[in-house]
Design a protein around this motif. Structure first.
Motif, PDB file in Angstrom:
ATOM      1  N   GLN A 153       0.826  -1.208   0.000  1.00 58.81           N
ATOM      2  CA  GLN A 153       0.000   0.000   0.000  1.00 58.81           C
ATOM      3  C   GLN A 153       0.864   1.263   0.000  1.00 58.81           C
ATOM      4  O   GLN A 153       0.574   2.207  -0.716  1.00 58.81           O
ATOM      5  CB  GLN A 153      -0.907   0.049   1.248  1.00 58.81           C
ATOM      6  N   ALA A 154       1.894   1.283   0.818  1.00 59.94           N
ATOM      7  CA  ALA A 154       2.719   2.478   0.942  1.00 59.94           C
ATOM      8  C   ALA A 154       4.142   2.105   1.320  1.00 59.94           C
ATOM      9  O   ALA A 154       4.346   1.334   2.255  1.00 59.94           O
ATOM     10  CB  ALA A 154       2.142   3.391   2.027  1.00 59.94           C
ATOM     11  N   SER A 155       5.105   2.635   0.588  1.00 57.52           N
ATOM     12  CA  SER A 155       6.506   2.405   0.926  1.00 57.52           C
ATOM     13  C   SER A 155       7.246   3.728   0.783  1.00 57.52           C
ATOM     14  O   SER A 155       7.027   4.419  -0.204  1.00 57.52           O
ATOM     15  CB  SER A 155       7.110   1.365  -0.014  1.00 57.52           C
ATOM     16  N   PRO A 156       8.078   4.155   1.700  1.00 55.99           N
ATOM     17  CA  PRO A 156       8.370   3.472   2.970  1.00 55.99           C
ATOM     18  C   PRO A 156       7.276   3.670   4.010  1.00 55.99           C
ATOM     19  O   PRO A 156       6.422   4.532   3.839  1.00 55.99           O
ATOM     20  CB  PRO A 156       9.644   4.174   3.419  1.00 55.99           C
ATOM     21  N   LEU A 157       7.352   2.869   5.091  1.00 52.43           N
ATOM     22  CA  LEU A 157       6.431   3.123   6.198  1.00 52.43           C
ATOM     23  C   LEU A 157       7.156   3.008   7.533  1.00 52.43           C
ATOM     24  O   LEU A 157       8.221   2.395   7.637  1.00 52.43           O
ATOM     25  CB  LEU A 157       5.211   2.209   6.131  1.00 52.43           C
ATOM     26  N   LEU A 158       6.549   3.607   8.527  1.00 53.07           N
ATOM     27  CA  LEU A 158       7.158   3.645   9.851  1.00 53.07           C
ATOM     28  C   LEU A 158       6.534   2.579  10.730  1.00 53.07           C
ATOM     29  O   LEU A 158       5.316   2.511  10.861  1.00 53.07           O
ATOM     30  CB  LEU A 158       6.901   5.014  10.493  1.00 53.07           C
ATOM     31  N   SER A 159       7.360   1.774  11.338  1.00 49.65           N
ATOM     32  CA  SER A 159       6.830   0.647  12.116  1.00 49.65           C
ATOM     33  C   SER A 159       5.937   1.108  13.263  1.00 49.65           C
ATOM     34  O   SER A 159       4.930   0.467  13.564  1.00 49.65           O
ATOM     35  CB  SER A 159       7.981  -0.195  12.663  1.00 49.65           C
ATOM     36  N   THR A 160       6.304   2.221  13.914  1.00 52.62           N
ATOM     37  CA  THR A 160       5.493   2.654  15.053  1.00 52.62           C
ATOM     38  C   THR A 160       4.086   3.051  14.624  1.00 52.62           C
ATOM     39  O   THR A 160       3.147   2.931  15.406  1.00 52.62           O
ATOM     40  CB  THR A 160       6.148   3.850  15.770  1.00 52.62           C
ATOM     41  N   GLU A 161       3.961   3.517  13.365  1.00 50.71           N
ATOM     42  CA  GLU A 161       2.625   3.871  12.888  1.00 50.71           C
ATOM     43  C   GLU A 161       1.895   2.661  12.326  1.00 50.71           C
ATOM     44  O   GLU A 161       0.718   2.442  12.590  1.00 50.71           O
ATOM     45  CB  GLU A 161       2.732   4.968  11.813  1.00 50.71           C
ATOM     46  N   ALA A 162       2.617   1.838  11.542  1.00 50.31           N
ATOM     47  CA  ALA A 162       1.964   0.711  10.873  1.00 50.31           C
ATOM     48  C   ALA A 162       1.703  -0.452  11.815  1.00 50.31           C
ATOM     49  O   ALA A 162       0.695  -1.145  11.695  1.00 50.31           O
ATOM     50  CB  ALA A 162       2.818   0.263   9.691  1.00 50.31           C
ATOM     51  N   PHE A 163       2.599  -0.690  12.749  1.00 53.74           N
ATOM     52  CA  PHE A 163       2.453  -1.849  13.650  1.00 53.74           C
ATOM     53  C   PHE A 163       2.680  -1.425  15.094  1.00 53.74           C
ATOM     54  O   PHE A 163       3.630  -1.884  15.740  1.00 53.74           O
ATOM     55  CB  PHE A 163       3.458  -2.948  13.269  1.00 53.74           C
ATOM     56  N   PRO A 164       1.824  -0.546  15.618  1.00 57.59           N
ATOM     57  CA  PRO A 164       2.075  -0.013  16.962  1.00 57.59           C
ATOM     58  C   PRO A 164       2.062  -1.106  18.038  1.00 57.59           C
ATOM     59  O   PRO A 164       2.697  -0.954  19.079  1.00 57.59           O
ATOM     60  CB  PRO A 164       0.939   0.998  17.177  1.00 57.59           C
ATOM     61  N   ALA A 165       1.371  -2.212  17.791  1.00 55.26           N
ATOM     62  CA  ALA A 165       1.235  -3.222  18.848  1.00 55.26           C
ATOM     63  C   ALA A 165       2.313  -4.303  18.790  1.00 55.26           C
ATOM     64  O   ALA A 165       2.437  -5.097  19.714  1.00 55.26           O
ATOM     65  CB  ALA A 165      -0.148  -3.868  18.763  1.00 55.26           C
ATOM     66  N   ALA A 166       3.094  -4.317  17.682  1.00 53.50           N
ATOM     67  CA  ALA A 166       4.060  -5.421  17.540  1.00 53.50           C
ATOM     68  C   ALA A 166       5.211  -5.279  18.526  1.00 53.50           C
ATOM     69  O   ALA A 166       5.712  -4.189  18.766  1.00 53.50           O
ATOM     70  CB  ALA A 166       4.598  -5.425  16.108  1.00 53.50           C
ATOM     71  N   GLY A 167       5.637  -6.401  19.102  1.00 49.73           N
ATOM     72  CA  GLY A 167       6.788  -6.397  20.006  1.00 49.73           C
ATOM     73  C   GLY A 167       8.064  -6.152  19.208  1.00 49.73           C
ATOM     74  O   GLY A 167       8.161  -6.550  18.048  1.00 49.73           O
ATOM     75  N   PHE A 168       9.022  -5.491  19.864  1.00 43.77           N
ATOM     76  CA  PHE A 168      10.265  -5.124  19.175  1.00 43.77           C
ATOM     77  C   PHE A 168      10.992  -6.352  18.616  1.00 43.77           C
ATOM     78  O   PHE A 168      11.417  -6.385  17.469  1.00 43.77           O
ATOM     79  CB  PHE A 168      11.169  -4.358  20.153  1.00 43.77           C
ATOM     80  N   VAL A 169      11.124  -7.376  19.459  1.00 45.43           N
ATOM     81  CA  VAL A 169      11.915  -8.552  19.072  1.00 45.43           C
ATOM     82  C   VAL A 169      11.276  -9.282  17.886  1.00 45.43           C
ATOM     83  O   VAL A 169      11.951  -9.642  16.911  1.00 45.43           O
ATOM     84  CB  VAL A 169      12.062  -9.513  20.279  1.00 45.43           C
ATOM     85  N   GLU A 170       9.955  -9.455  17.960  1.00 43.52           N
ATOM     86  CA  GLU A 170       9.247 -10.162  16.881  1.00 43.52           C
ATOM     87  C   GLU A 170       9.326  -9.372  15.583  1.00 43.52           C
ATOM     88  O   GLU A 170       9.543  -9.932  14.509  1.00 43.52           O
ATOM     89  CB  GLU A 170       7.764 -10.372  17.244  1.00 43.52           C
TER      90      GLU A 170
END
Ligand code: PHE
Length: 513
Positions: free
Chosen positions: A20-37
């Motif tokens: 859908q969009a590149s680049p993207l920011l992880s904190t916006e796109a996946f706010p719930a994902a754990g850092f390690v995963e």
């Protein structure tokens, strides 16, 4: 092509979102994902050049509990002002505290409210409001930070942090881009090249899973050698290098005969006293010394009589101790106080061996094992320790030879500049304590005890007159404590030992010269 990533798993979520969009920011796109995963999923995709990513670090401001309270209820000073605003007559401290319901807020708030000139005192000492309205800047700041996790003015941010209303936290996020092999799913990957793939030709189009050369493998819960055992194995190596044979040390319990009498220790010697020696109460008595194998054809009865004679009446040119020697005393069982009991036993056996010239051959023996002494336990003493012992039997050995040997032996342990001090052992003459200058302590420290075994001991065993034997002993604990920098022996041995200490210590290497 078929895909392996199940719908909804993080790698496929990343691929969908990038589509859908590149680049993207992880904190916006996946706010719930754990850092390690998240990082694992990105690395999986990056290793296939499906995505690439940059790691971004920034600091976020978070409210401390007090800051949260101010954001919700206002600053302390504003709450004081608010309580007074409607009380036309003014309030006493007690009334103010009751109105606000928090003594601490009143205590801090009134001082600040005075400074801001929001409140003043009436003639009768009450507090009253000094203004119609105020602006609660601190509450506004807290609310801004709560919403935006930052504040436009860095100086104010630093100040709020100093006042412990907020804290800063590092946030790592990823800026993710599509890369050369971007696709909506990870293509199926072969892990092995099989015979089938070669015959069918499938290998030509197959995608192979890349090797992960950075994988560390699982942590191993391996056993660990105790520091004493590590130093022990270094010392054993030194002995073996120098042509020594290891004596068997499996007897913690010895008869007084081998521990003392065979070594010409008189029966009245203070070391035999209960203070120093642990006697075994059950069984109380050992057999008289006797052959322990069929090959041993020595005449133990004659040896026993020689020992009695040399103690009681003198023999081999010695006048003896001249006391009535007790056979029963020799049969008492003791926890061996030194490994010299074993050396005595071995030297007695050596007397019946025949070298090429028909005489006992030269021999070098050593042992490293536990001995027991009834000592008061303190930071450097336990009731047991490990004794390192060596003996050398050869014809016409001299005291100078012993000293030269000690230089070489201790030199191999990294201990140099030896000094000798005359000492006394009932079984050696001369006897010498061995000292070395300890750089850390800035003084000479005793590192061992040594001497030439007496003819009273050796000739009673049947060793030839011109065969000399010298021996020495030291504790294994002392060099180990020095090597590992331990000052309390209880950190090394016993129930207080920290198993992590044992597990994590490196192998010791004695600096060889
Ligand atoms: N047995 C002595 C000790 O306990 C050590 C030693 C062994 C001394 C051999 C001289 C000869 O300290």
């Amino acid at each position: 092509s078929s895909a392996v990533s199940p719908a909804g798993d993080l790698t496929s979520q990343i691929l969908q979102a990038l589509d859908q969009a590149s680049p993207l920011l992880s904190t916006e796109a996946f706010p719930a994902a754990g850092f390690v995963e998240l990082k694992a999923a990105l690395d999986r995709l990056a290793s296939r050049d499906m995505v690439r990513y940059d790691t971004l670090e920034r600091e976020e401001a978070l409210l401390e509990p007090e800051g949260e309270q101010i954001a919700a209820n206002g600053s302390h000073e504003a709450r004081v002002f608010e309580a007074l605003r409607t009380a036309v007559e003014g309030l006493t401290v007690q009334e103010l505290e009751k109105a606000i319901g928090d003594k601490n807020v009143v205590k801090i708030g009134q001082g600040k409210a005075f400074k801001e000139k929001w409140i003043s005192k009436t003639k009768d000492g009450k507090f009253k409001a000094a203004s119609d309205s105020i602006q609660d800047v601190t509450q506004e700041q807290m609310q801004t930070i709560q919403k935006t996790r930052t504040y436009p003015n860095a100086k104010i941010l630093a100040d709020l942090k100093k006042r412990k209303l907020i804290r800063m936290q590092k946030i790592i996020s990823f800026k993710i881009h599509k890369s050369a092999h971007f696709a909506l799913a990870i293509p199926e990957e072969a892990t092995d090249l099989t015979a089938d793939m070669i015959t069918s030709g499938a290998w030509k189009t197959a995608t192979f899973k890349p090797y992960n050369f950075k994988a560390l493998g699982a942590d191993q819960q391996a056993g660990a050698l105790h520091p004493l055992n590590k130093v022990r194995s270094e010392l054993r190596q030194i002995f073996f290098e120098m042509g020594f044979e290891e004596m068997s040390t499996d007897k913690f319990v010895e008869s007084a005969f081998w521990n003392f009498d065979a070594l010409f220790v008189p029966q009245q010697h203070p070391a035999r006293d209960l203070q120093d020696t642990f006697y075994v109460s059950d069984p109380k008595l050992a057999d008289k010394p006797r052959a322990e194998s069929a090959e041993d054809t020595k005449d133990y009865e004659a040896y026993w009589k020689n020992v009695q004679a040399v103690h009681q009446d003198g023999k081999y040119g010695s006048i003896g101790y001249r006391y009535p020697w007790s056979g029963d005393e020799t049969q008492k069982l003791v926890l061996r106080t030194h490994t010299t009991a074993i050396s005595a036993n071995m030297l007695h056996k050596l007397a019946s061996q025949k070298g090429p010239d028909g005489r006992p051959p030269p021999a070098r023996y050593f042992s490293i094992d536990r001995v027991f002494r009834n000592e008061t336990v303190d930071a450097t003493h336990l009731a047991e320790f490990h004794q390192v012992e060596g003996v050398i039997a050869d014809y016409n050995l001299t005291l100078g030879g012993l000293m030269e040997f000690m230089d070489i032996f201790f030199g191999k342990m990294g201990i140099t500049d030896l000094r000798y001090k005359p000492a006394y052992n009932p079984y050696t003459e001369p006897s010498m304590e061995i000292f070395s200058y300890h750089k850390g302590l800035g003084k000479l420290v005793e590192i061992g005890n040594s001497g030439m075994f007496r003819p009273e001991m050796l000739e009673a065993m049947g060793l030839p007159k011109d065969m000399r034997v010298f021996g020495w002993g030291l504790s294994l604990e002392r060099p180990t404590m020095i090597k590992y920098g331990i000052s309390n022996i209880r950190e090394l041995l016993g129930h207080k030992v920290d198993l992590n200490f044992v597990q994590n210590n490196p192998a010791v290497r004695l600096d060889k010269v």
